[in-house]
Design a protein around this motif. Structure first.
Motif, PDB file in Angstrom:
ATOM      1  N   THR A  19       0.888  -1.163   0.131  1.00 44.37           N
ATOM      2  CA  THR A  19      -0.023  -0.038  -0.206  1.00 44.37           C
ATOM      3  C   THR A  19       0.696   1.290   0.105  1.00 44.37           C
ATOM      4  O   THR A  19       2.151   0.974   0.380  1.00 44.37           O
ATOM      5  N   ALA A  20       0.371   2.384  -0.197  1.00 46.54           N
ATOM      6  CA  ALA A  20       1.128   3.606  -0.308  1.00 46.54           C
ATOM      7  C   ALA A  20       1.772   3.794   1.009  1.00 46.54           C
ATOM      8  O   ALA A  20       2.896   4.068   1.020  1.00 46.54           O
ATOM      9  N   GLU A  21       1.083   3.618   2.068  1.00 45.22           N
ATOM     10  CA  GLU A  21       1.664   3.948   3.425  1.00 45.22           C
ATOM     11  C   GLU A  21       2.810   2.855   3.680  1.00 45.22           C
ATOM     12  O   GLU A  21       3.895   3.149   4.240  1.00 45.22           O
ATOM     13  N   LEU A  45      11.273  -6.213   5.653  1.00 49.43           N
ATOM     14  CA  LEU A  45      10.488  -6.256   4.569  1.00 49.43           C
ATOM     15  C   LEU A  45       9.351  -7.266   4.476  1.00 49.43           C
ATOM     16  O   LEU A  45       8.230  -7.139   4.194  1.00 49.43           O
ATOM     17  N   LEU A  46       9.667  -8.738   4.683  1.00 49.58           N
ATOM     18  CA  LEU A  46       8.987  -9.510   4.787  1.00 49.58           C
ATOM     19  C   LEU A  46       7.915  -9.638   6.073  1.00 49.58           C
ATOM     20  O   LEU A  46       6.681  -9.795   6.036  1.00 49.58           O
ATOM     21  N   ASP A  47       8.378  -9.050   7.281  1.00 49.78           N
ATOM     22  CA  ASP A  47       7.583  -8.741   8.163  1.00 49.78           C
ATOM     23  C   ASP A  47       6.350  -7.795   7.968  1.00 49.78           C
ATOM     24  O   ASP A  47       5.266  -7.964   8.077  1.00 49.78           O
ATOM     25  N   LEU A  48       6.883  -6.692   7.161  1.00 47.11           N
ATOM     26  CA  LEU A  48       5.693  -5.554   6.904  1.00 47.11           C
ATOM     27  C   LEU A  48       5.090  -6.254   5.798  1.00 47.11           C
ATOM     28  O   LEU A  48       3.683  -5.913   5.942  1.00 47.11           O
ATOM     29  N   ALA A  49       5.144  -6.992   4.799  1.00 48.69           N
ATOM     30  CA  ALA A  49       4.403  -7.363   3.779  1.00 48.69           C
ATOM     31  C   ALA A  49       3.519  -8.550   4.541  1.00 48.69           C
ATOM     32  O   ALA A  49       2.239  -8.455   4.008  1.00 48.69           O
ATOM     33  N   GLN A  50       4.031  -9.316   5.314  1.00 43.06           N
ATOM     34  CA  GLN A  50       3.223 -10.229   5.827  1.00 43.06           C
ATOM     35  C   GLN A  50       1.804  -9.681   6.789  1.00 43.06           C
ATOM     36  O   GLN A  50       0.885 -10.091   6.804  1.00 43.06           O
ATOM     37  N   ARG A  51       2.290  -8.386   7.492  1.00 44.57           N
ATOM     38  CA  ARG A  51       1.342  -7.639   8.364  1.00 44.57           C
ATOM     39  C   ARG A  51       0.305  -7.155   7.381  1.00 44.57           C
ATOM     40  O   ARG A  51      -0.814  -6.850   7.719  1.00 44.57           O
ATOM     41  N   GLN A  52       0.540  -6.808   5.983  1.00 48.15           N
ATOM     42  CA  GLN A  52      -0.416  -6.445   5.320  1.00 48.15           C
ATOM     43  C   GLN A  52      -1.128  -7.415   4.455  1.00 48.15           C
ATOM     44  O   GLN A  52      -2.464  -7.517   4.418  1.00 48.15           O
ATOM     45  N   GLU A  53      -0.383  -8.611   4.083  1.00 47.29           N
ATOM     46  CA  GLU A  53      -1.391  -9.612   3.486  1.00 47.29           C
ATOM     47  C   GLU A  53      -1.633 -10.737   4.374  1.00 47.29           C
ATOM     48  O   GLU A  53      -2.556 -11.642   3.981  1.00 47.29           O
ATOM     49  N   GLY A  54      -1.107 -11.163   5.692  1.00 42.66           N
ATOM     50  CA  GLY A  54      -1.332 -12.018   6.335  1.00 42.66           C
ATOM     51  C   GLY A  54      -0.511 -13.198   6.484  1.00 42.66           C
ATOM     52  O   GLY A  54      -0.340 -14.210   7.082  1.00 42.66           O
ATOM     53  N   TRP A  55       0.294 -13.406   5.212  1.00 42.27           N
ATOM     54  CA  TRP A  55       1.166 -14.463   4.896  1.00 42.27           C
ATOM     55  C   TRP A  55       2.174 -13.881   3.786  1.00 42.27           C
ATOM     56  O   TRP A  55       2.007 -12.981   3.262  1.00 42.27           O
ATOM     57  N   VAL A  56       3.138 -14.769   3.576  1.00 37.64           N
ATOM     58  CA  VAL A  56       4.284 -14.692   2.727  1.00 37.64           C
ATOM     59  C   VAL A  56       3.875 -15.462   1.426  1.00 37.64           C
ATOM     60  O   VAL A  56       4.059 -16.756   1.404  1.00 37.64           O
ATOM     61  N   SER A  57       3.320 -15.129   0.404  1.00 38.87           N
ATOM     62  CA  SER A  57       3.227 -15.684  -1.095  1.00 38.87           C
ATOM     63  C   SER A  57       4.360 -15.469  -1.896  1.00 38.87           C
ATOM     64  O   SER A  57       5.271 -14.849  -1.560  1.00 38.87           O
ATOM     65  N   ARG A  58       4.382 -16.238  -2.896  1.00 41.53           N
ATOM     66  CA  ARG A  58       5.477 -16.152  -3.905  1.00 41.53           C
ATOM     67  C   ARG A  58       5.503 -14.651  -4.435  1.00 41.53           C
ATOM     68  O   ARG A  58       6.498 -14.344  -4.666  1.00 41.53           O
ATOM     69  N   ALA A  59       4.438 -14.169  -4.666  1.00 45.09           N
ATOM     70  CA  ALA A  59       4.392 -12.579  -5.261  1.00 45.09           C
ATOM     71  C   ALA A  59       5.325 -11.838  -4.077  1.00 45.09           C
ATOM     72  O   ALA A  59       5.830 -10.904  -4.535  1.00 45.09           O
ATOM     73  N   VAL A  60       4.642 -12.076  -3.271  1.00 42.75           N
ATOM     74  CA  VAL A  60       5.532 -11.315  -1.970  1.00 42.75           C
ATOM     75  C   VAL A  60       7.118 -11.439  -2.039  1.00 42.75           C
ATOM     76  O   VAL A  60       7.846 -10.417  -1.835  1.00 42.75           O
ATOM     77  N   VAL A  61       7.425 -12.693  -2.020  1.00 48.33           N
ATOM     78  CA  VAL A  61       8.977 -12.948  -1.976  1.00 48.33           C
ATOM     79  C   VAL A  61       9.640 -12.098  -3.228  1.00 48.33           C
ATOM     80  O   VAL A  61      10.578 -11.776  -3.149  1.00 48.33           O
ATOM     81  N   GLU A  62       8.728 -12.294  -4.419  1.00 50.47           N
ATOM     82  CA  GLU A  62       9.545 -11.634  -5.349  1.00 50.47           C
ATOM     83  C   GLU A  62       9.497 -10.143  -5.500  1.00 50.47           C
ATOM     84  O   GLU A  62      10.541  -9.480  -5.786  1.00 50.47           O
ATOM     85  N   ALA A  63       8.535  -9.684  -4.943  1.00 55.30           N
ATOM     86  CA  ALA A  63       8.494  -7.981  -4.462  1.00 55.30           C
ATOM     87  C   ALA A  63       9.412  -7.817  -3.707  1.00 55.30           C
ATOM     88  O   ALA A  63      10.314  -6.643  -3.765  1.00 55.30           O
ATOM     89  N   VAL A  64       9.608  -8.557  -2.573  1.00 59.91           N
ATOM     90  CA  VAL A  64      10.858  -8.159  -1.545  1.00 59.91           C
ATOM     91  C   VAL A  64      11.928  -8.344  -2.065  1.00 59.91           C
ATOM     92  O   VAL A  64      12.980  -7.615  -1.845  1.00 59.91           O
ATOM     93  N   ALA A  65      12.280  -9.344  -2.861  1.00 61.90           N
ATOM     94  CA  ALA A  65      13.592  -9.580  -3.596  1.00 61.90           C
ATOM     95  C   ALA A  65      14.059  -8.191  -4.393  1.00 61.90           C
ATOM     96  O   ALA A  65      15.258  -7.877  -4.539  1.00 61.90           O
ATOM     97  N   LYS A  66      12.961  -7.976  -5.260  1.00 66.02           N
ATOM     98  CA  LYS A  66      13.200  -7.028  -6.125  1.00 66.02           C
ATOM     99  C   LYS A  66      13.578  -5.594  -5.464  1.00 66.02           C
ATOM    100  O   LYS A  66      14.686  -4.879  -5.895  1.00 66.02           O
ATOM    101  N   MET A  67      13.148  -5.290  -4.314  1.00 68.42           N
ATOM    102  CA  MET A  67      13.360  -4.108  -3.545  1.00 68.42           C
ATOM    103  C   MET A  67      14.586  -4.160  -2.915  1.00 68.42           C
ATOM    104  O   MET A  67      15.383  -3.158  -2.642  1.00 68.42           O
ATOM    105  N   ALA A  68      14.945  -5.345  -2.248  1.00 68.95           N
ATOM    106  CA  ALA A  68      16.191  -5.635  -1.575  1.00 68.95           C
ATOM    107  C   ALA A  68      17.309  -5.691  -2.537  1.00 68.95           C
ATOM    108  O   ALA A  68      18.523  -5.714  -2.076  1.00 68.95           O
ATOM    109  N   GLY A  69      17.271  -5.871  -3.860  1.00 66.03           N
ATOM    110  CA  GLY A  69      18.153  -6.039  -4.832  1.00 66.03           C
ATOM    111  C   GLY A  69      18.875  -7.333  -4.789  1.00 66.03           C
ATOM    112  O   GLY A  69      20.046  -7.361  -4.764  1.00 66.03           O
TER     113      GLY A  69
END
Length: 225
Positions: A19-21, A45-69
Motif C-alpha cells: 500500500t502507499a503507506e 520487509l517480509l514482516d511488513l508484507a506479512q502484516r499487510q497480506e497475512g502471509w508470505v506468498s510467492r508474489a510477496v517474495v518476488e516483490a521483496v527480492a526486487k526491493m532488496a536487490g
C-alpha cells in the motif's frame, strides 16, 4: 503435534504490491542500510508484507527480492528458515501455543485442548470461518509463566484449560483480550505472596547501601573536575 515442514507456495498467487503507506515504510527501512547492504532489509520487509497480506506468498517474495536487490532464492532462504513467516494463508488470529518442555510440563496440552473445544481446530489447522489458525511453537521465552501462547504480537501466560477457554471464547465473540499473565501475576513475579524484594531496594528501608566515598553519599560534593 508436529507441524508439517514448510514448502514454497505455488505460482498461482495474486499479485502483490505494498500500500502507499507501507511502500513509504519499506523505503524507510531500506534507507537504513548502506549502499550494497540492502539485503539486510529482507527480514523487516517480509514482516511488513506479512502484516499487510497475512502471509508470505510467492508474489510477496518476488516483490521483496526486487526491493532488496537480491535473487528470490535468497528471500526464500529467509522465509523458510524463520518460523514467524507464514507460507500459506492463516486465520485472522494466529494462536501459537508453546509446546516445549517447560510449557508441556505445566499443561500446554490443555491449552491446545481448549482451542480444539472452542474453535474445532487442531495444530496446523484453520477454523472453518477463517477466524483462527492454531500452531505450535518451540519455546517463546516465557518459561517462568508457562504454559503460554502467542497471539499476534502479544503473549498470554499462566494459562490453564479454563483460562485458555475463556480467552478463546472472548476472541470468538469479538471481546477485548488482555495480554500478559492470565492469573494476575505481575511480570514474572512468584505466584502467591512475595518472599523476597518485599521492600524497595533503592531506599534506606529496603537496605540501600552507599559508600561514604560515593558522589551519591549524603553531603557529598560534586567533583570539581
Amino acid at each position: 503435534m508436529s507441524a508439517a515442514p514448510k514448502t514454497i507456495p505455488g505460482a498461482a498467487d495474486r499479485p502483490f504490491a505494498f500500500t502507499a503507506e507501507n511502500q513509504a515504510e519499506a523505503e524507510r527501512l531500506i534507507a537504513k542500510y548502506p549502499e550494497g547492504r540492502t539485503r539486510s532489509a529482507v527480514l523487516p520487509l517480509l514482516d511488513l508484507a506479512q502484516r499487510q497480506e497475512g502471509w508470505v506468498s510467492r508474489a510477496v517474495v518476488e516483490a521483496v527480492a526486487k526491493m532488496a536487490g537480491v535473487a528470490p532464492i535468497m528471500v526464500w532462504e529467509v522465509a523458510t528458515f524463520y518460523t514467524m513467516y507464514n507460507l500459506e494463508p492463516i486465520g485472522r488470529f494466529h494462536i501459537e501455543v508453546c509446546t516445549n518442555l517447560p510449557c508441556w510440563l505445566r499443561g500446554s496440552e490443555d491449552v491446545v485442548r481448549a482451542a480444539r473445544d472452542v474453535f474445532g481446530v487442531d495444530i496446523g489447522q484453520t477454523s472453518a470461518d477463517g477466524l483462527v489458525t492454531l500452531s505450535q511453537a518451540e519455546c517463546l521465552g516465557a518459561c517462568v509463566n508457562a504454559p503460554m501462547a502467542q497471539i499476534g504480537d502479544d503473549y498470554y501466560e499462566d494459562l490453564t484449560y479454563d483460562r485458555a477457554k475463556a480467552l478463546f471464547t472472548a476472541m470468538k465473540q469479538g471481546r477485548t483480550m488482555h495480554g500478559g499473565s492470565q492469573a494476575g501475576r505481575r511480570c514474572s513475579a512468584p505466584e502467591g505472596t512475595l518472599t523476597t524484594l518485599t521492600t524497595d531496594p533503592t531506599t534506606p528501608e529496603g537496605g540501600r547501601w552507599i559508600a561514604d566515598s560515593s558522589p551519591a553519599a549524603p553531603g557529598a560534593t560534586a567533583d570539581p573536575r
